[in-house]
Design a protein around this motif. Structure first.
Motif, PDB file in Angstrom:
ATOM      1  N   ASN A 265       0.901  -1.161  -0.110  1.00  0.00           N
ATOM      2  CA  ASN A 265       0.016  -0.037   0.076  1.00  0.00           C
ATOM      3  C   ASN A 265       0.908   1.497   0.063  1.00  0.00           C
ATOM      4  N   SER A 266       2.060   0.979  -0.433  1.00  0.00           N
ATOM      5  CA  SER A 266       3.151   2.224  -0.195  1.00  0.00           C
ATOM      6  C   SER A 266       3.486   2.720  -1.699  1.00  0.00           C
ATOM      7  N   LEU A 267       3.505   3.852  -1.866  1.00  0.00           N
ATOM      8  CA  LEU A 267       4.204   4.714  -2.906  1.00  0.00           C
ATOM      9  C   LEU A 267       5.825   4.499  -2.728  1.00  0.00           C
ATOM     10  N   PHE A 268       6.162   4.592  -1.378  1.00  0.00           N
ATOM     11  CA  PHE A 268       7.700   4.821  -1.014  1.00  0.00           C
ATOM     12  C   PHE A 268       7.897   4.343   0.100  1.00  0.00           C
ATOM     13  N   CYS A 269       8.541   3.453   0.374  1.00  0.00           N
ATOM     14  CA  CYS A 269       8.949   2.739   1.427  1.00  0.00           C
ATOM     15  C   CYS A 269      10.642   2.232   1.532  1.00  0.00           C
ATOM     16  N   ASN A 270      11.317   2.933   2.519  1.00  0.00           N
ATOM     17  CA  ASN A 270      12.559   2.823   2.834  1.00  0.00           C
ATOM     18  C   ASN A 270      13.404   2.269   1.819  1.00  0.00           C
ATOM     19  N   TRP A 271      13.285   2.773   0.816  1.00  0.00           N
ATOM     20  CA  TRP A 271      14.286   2.963  -0.765  1.00  0.00           C
ATOM     21  C   TRP A 271      14.344   1.505  -0.944  1.00  0.00           C
ATOM     22  N   ASP A 272      13.274   0.640  -0.887  1.00  0.00           N
ATOM     23  CA  ASP A 272      13.034  -0.549  -1.378  1.00  0.00           C
ATOM     24  C   ASP A 272      14.343  -1.504  -0.675  1.00  0.00           C
ATOM     25  N   THR A 273      14.524  -1.066   0.589  1.00  0.00           N
ATOM     26  CA  THR A 273      15.830  -1.835   1.107  1.00  0.00           C
ATOM     27  C   THR A 273      15.112  -2.450   2.472  1.00  0.00           C
ATOM     28  N   SER A 274      15.734  -3.591   3.027  1.00  0.00           N
ATOM     29  CA  SER A 274      15.113  -4.046   4.329  1.00  0.00           C
ATOM     30  C   SER A 274      15.570  -3.239   5.430  1.00  0.00           C
ATOM     31  N   TRP A 275      14.648  -3.281   6.386  1.00  0.00           N
ATOM     32  CA  TRP A 275      14.968  -2.427   7.608  1.00  0.00           C
ATOM     33  C   TRP A 275      16.228  -2.646   8.240  1.00  0.00           C
ATOM     34  N   TRP A 276      16.319  -4.069   8.485  1.00  0.00           N
ATOM     35  CA  TRP A 276      17.651  -4.450   9.083  1.00  0.00           C
ATOM     36  C   TRP A 276      18.811  -4.103   8.143  1.00  0.00           C
ATOM     37  N   LYS A 277      18.930  -4.241   7.139  1.00  0.00           N
ATOM     38  CA  LYS A 277      19.946  -3.682   6.239  1.00  0.00           C
ATOM     39  C   LYS A 277      20.414  -2.311   6.531  1.00  0.00           C
ATOM     40  N   ILE A 278      19.278  -1.342   6.559  1.00  0.00           N
ATOM     41  CA  ILE A 278      19.565   0.004   6.991  1.00  0.00           C
ATOM     42  C   ILE A 278      20.179   0.152   8.253  1.00  0.00           C
ATOM     43  N   ARG A 279      19.323  -0.533   9.143  1.00  0.00           N
ATOM     44  CA  ARG A 279      20.157  -0.541  10.732  1.00  0.00           C
ATOM     45  C   ARG A 279      21.410  -0.926  10.895  1.00  0.00           C
ATOM     46  N   ASP A 280      21.696  -2.308  10.008  1.00  0.00           N
ATOM     47  CA  ASP A 280      23.141  -2.638  10.230  1.00  0.00           C
ATOM     48  C   ASP A 280      24.027  -1.792   9.618  1.00  0.00           C
ATOM     49  N   ASP A 281      23.802  -1.201   8.490  1.00  0.00           N
ATOM     50  CA  ASP A 281      24.784   0.070   7.726  1.00  0.00           C
ATOM     51  C   ASP A 281      25.034   1.184   8.627  1.00  0.00           C
ATOM     52  N   ILE A 282      24.036   1.487   9.461  1.00  0.00           N
ATOM     53  CA  ILE A 282      24.154   2.664  10.173  1.00  0.00           C
ATOM     54  C   ILE A 282      25.076   2.060  11.551  1.00  0.00           C
ATOM     55  N   VAL A 283      24.795   1.022  11.962  1.00  0.00           N
ATOM     56  CA  VAL A 283      25.747   0.560  13.171  1.00  0.00           C
ATOM     57  C   VAL A 283      27.170   0.334  12.678  1.00  0.00           C
ATOM     58  N   LYS A 284      27.293  -0.254  11.494  1.00  0.00           N
ATOM     59  CA  LYS A 284      28.714  -0.178  10.871  1.00  0.00           C
ATOM     60  C   LYS A 284      29.476   0.899  10.727  1.00  0.00           C
ATOM     61  N   GLU A 285      28.611   1.848  10.008  1.00  0.00           N
ATOM     62  CA  GLU A 285      29.187   3.382   9.954  1.00  0.00           C
ATOM     63  C   GLU A 285      29.656   4.027  11.121  1.00  0.00           C
ATOM     64  N   MET A 286      28.939   4.028  12.196  1.00  0.00           N
ATOM     65  CA  MET A 286      29.122   4.512  13.373  1.00  0.00           C
ATOM     66  C   MET A 286      30.405   3.581  13.940  1.00  0.00           C
ATOM     67  N   ASN A 287      30.311   2.353  14.014  1.00  0.00           N
ATOM     68  CA  ASN A 287      31.555   1.728  14.618  1.00  0.00           C
ATOM     69  C   ASN A 287      32.710   2.119  13.959  1.00  0.00           C
ATOM     70  N   ASP A 288      32.793   1.962  12.599  1.00  0.00           N
ATOM     71  CA  ASP A 288      33.878   2.268  11.577  1.00  0.00           C
ATOM     72  C   ASP A 288      34.453   3.731  11.914  1.00  0.00           C
TER      73      ASP A 288
END
Length: 302
Positions: A265-288
């Protein structure tokens, strides 16, 4: 971990995993029925923020979801989560009855979704009393501290109402979870930093971060189709979430870094990317980069 996770907090508090059981009621909001506006928030669809379960009795919903979670995660303790629309925007006796009905076996807490302008004294009195035996959380939808943006998204309240509600809840020692949206077209980085600083000053306990998703048949959806607004890039979203976290005190609990939406039912949702992938990317960038929640709070008045 570079931020304080909600799941870790619950495990520390209760000694084991605890999961939320969503409850959906037949409700509305004051900015839908004409009390302070019509149509609701411009981003909100007919589900009212809940799309994971169907209507039914409170106990039926809880028991259905409890069996799924228990079998999948081997959980033994739960939080009843009144999820959709404004749960304190109904008759007080009905509200009280609904909350008490949700206290089934193995429920150790209750989360109430509501608005800053819908917290009457009798509701607060009841929740304060219940908080003696159960872990009570009031989830306040704020979305942004920019009052111009609050007008644009048709919230029907300003920042002052949110501040007032937090003061009242803090006086009663009731846990506060604030919902914010990162990526609203009318907000900038200054708004994100100011949001973190205001939540720090108010002593908010938890934050739930949402990306802006766009649902069909909403005012925001029409704006999107007419090219009046455009979502920020995924790269910018990650950057802004990190900026927010770095200015947020490190004792504030993060329920999630990004939400989910009904993709069908969405026209746009999370850049067609899984929420956990986005979360993991944020964590990785912060740690790096050696970043952590609250590492830019030092030296502030707060």
């Amino acid at each position: 971990m570079c931020y304080r996770k909600y799941s870790d907090f619950l495990k520390e508090k209760f000694g084991e995993k605890v999961y939320k059981l969503p409850i959906k009621l037949d409700l509305t909001c004051p900015n839908r029925d004409g009390t302070c506006g019509y149509g609701g928030c411009i981003f909100c669809g007919e589900e009212g923020g809940s799309f994971e379960n169907n209507y039914g009795s409170i106990k039926d919903q809880l028991n259905f979801n409890k069996e799924i979670i228990k079998n999948k995660y081997k959980a033994n303790k739960y939080i009843s989560y009144f999820q959709n629309f404004t749960n304190t925007y109904m008759d007080f006796n009905k509200f009280k009855e609904s909350v008490l009905e949700s206290l089934i076996d193995d429920v150790v807490g209750v989360s109430i979704s509501t608005r800053p302008d819908c917290l009457g004294e009798e509701y607060l009195d009841f929740l304060e009393e219940l908080n003696k035996d159960y872990f009570i959380t009031v989830e306040l939808g704020l979305q942004t501290v920019n009052y111009h943006t609050l007008d644009k998204i048709n919230r029907g309240h300003g920042l002052a109402e949110f501040i007032d509600s937090c003061i009242k809840l803090k006086k009663r020692n009731i846990n506060i979870c604030t919902h914010i949206i990162i990526g609203l077209p009318w907000d900038n980085d200054r708004d994100i930093v100011e949001c973190a600083r205001i939540l720090n000053a108010l002593g908010v306990d938890e934050v739930k971060i949402h990306a802006l998703y766009i649902v069909r048949n909403t005012v925001l959806g029409k704006m999107y189709l007419n090219n009046e607004i455009a979502p920020i890039s995924l790269k910018d979203y990650k950057k802004k979430v990190i900026l927010f976290l770095r200015h947020l005190k490190d004792d504030i609990i993060i329920e999630r870094l990004i939400g989910r939406a009904p993709e069908e039912n969405s026209l746009f949702c999370n850049w067609d990317t899984s929420w956990w992938k986005i979360r993991d990317d944020i964590v990785k960038e912060m740690n790096d980069k050696g970043y952590s929640q609250g590492d830019l709070v030092k030296g502030e008045i707060l």
